[in-house]
Design an enzyme around this catalytic site. Sequence first.
Site, PDB file in Angstrom:
ATOM      1  N   GLY A 231      -9.486  -3.305  12.986  1.00 26.37           N
ATOM      2  CA  GLY A 231      -8.575  -2.814  12.834  1.00 26.37           C
ATOM      3  C   GLY A 231      -7.991  -2.458  11.493  1.00 26.37           C
ATOM      4  O   GLY A 231      -8.227  -4.204  10.375  1.00 26.37           O
ATOM      5  N   HIS A 251       1.652 -12.454   1.330  1.00 24.66           N
ATOM      6  CA  HIS A 251       1.793 -12.992   0.067  1.00 24.66           C
ATOM      7  C   HIS A 251       0.523 -12.087  -0.558  1.00 24.66           C
ATOM      8  O   HIS A 251       0.723 -12.310  -1.528  1.00 24.66           O
ATOM      9  CB  HIS A 251       1.942 -14.401  -0.012  1.00 24.66           C
TER      10      HIS A 251
END
Length: 345
Positions: A231, A251
């Site tokens: 998902g 990040h």
Amino acid sequence: MSDRTTHTELPPQAVFAQLLFGKQLTYSLSGVARLGVADHMGKTARPVEELAAKTGAHAPSLYRVMRMLASLGVFREGPKRHFALTPVGELLKTDAPISLRYMAIMFGEEFSTRAYAHFTDCLRTGGDGVTKAYGKDIWQVLAEHPAQCEVFQQAMTANSSASVPAIVEAYDFTGIKRIADVGGGHGLLLGSILRGYPAMKGVLFDRPEVVGSLPKTAFAGLEGRVAVEGGSFFERVPDDCDAYIMKHIIHDWDDDHCRTILRLMREKLPKNGRVLVCDMVVGDDPDPTPAKMLDIEMLVMTVGGKERTEAEFAELFASSGLKLNRIVATAPTARPVAVIEAVPA
């Protein structure tokens, strides 16, 4: 150190020239990695003609590249036109305990090189190079190019082979009953945590095309303790977990996207739950660090991704219903990460 002129003794123009030659070094490492040269090498020096024949390379060209890499400690030359591996060169072997072969290949992949061709545009606009080159972000590009996506996943897994043991050793996961590794790739981090904490269960959550290529042996010996879900972490995260961990995920994204992920986790967390972000932390000191280098990779390759300071993590958590609790340093690796722990505010 040898009696060669040290870096600090070089005139400024020579230092500048060395910095500019980073491109030659990156492409040379990527090229010999793609050819698998190191897989045919060992501690005993082999003739370059033999290595070229085994890898389908042009011997004179391969020699020039290996001679340059030997001057930087990747290979050892001797006798002439014969090369052996150094401890650094060992990292290019596919079966090395910590192999960076696929990481080196990735830096020469088309999606990377085309993105960096637009570096100046990144500086002018703040946009990423991948979107400029392809008209879509890095994740869409990888989804449409399975071969390059596989190199990327192999590189991420290989990189994890160095950082994961450091994470598991540094952070105490005691008390967590069910943990979700969100964006967990091929499950190396999750598997390592579960093997160290036999009472814990876990969920591997990533894009369908990623978990669909999960190696059959990824969770050997952990049968019945691992669920695998596909998902988007912008739409949902797994239910019934008291901890969520993400390694090199935050990040990749700008603050707005990160808040979406973190708020979804906050909604699911029990009051004693935790969110664990495994990323580098940019310090305030002026010295060169891997975090500052990786930050430039994020600038070019992602839409708004970056390496963050402690203050930036604290602000990001606070705007997501969490608070920064502590930062746990790990042992130094090629890409040293910290475990940044957030708890419900």
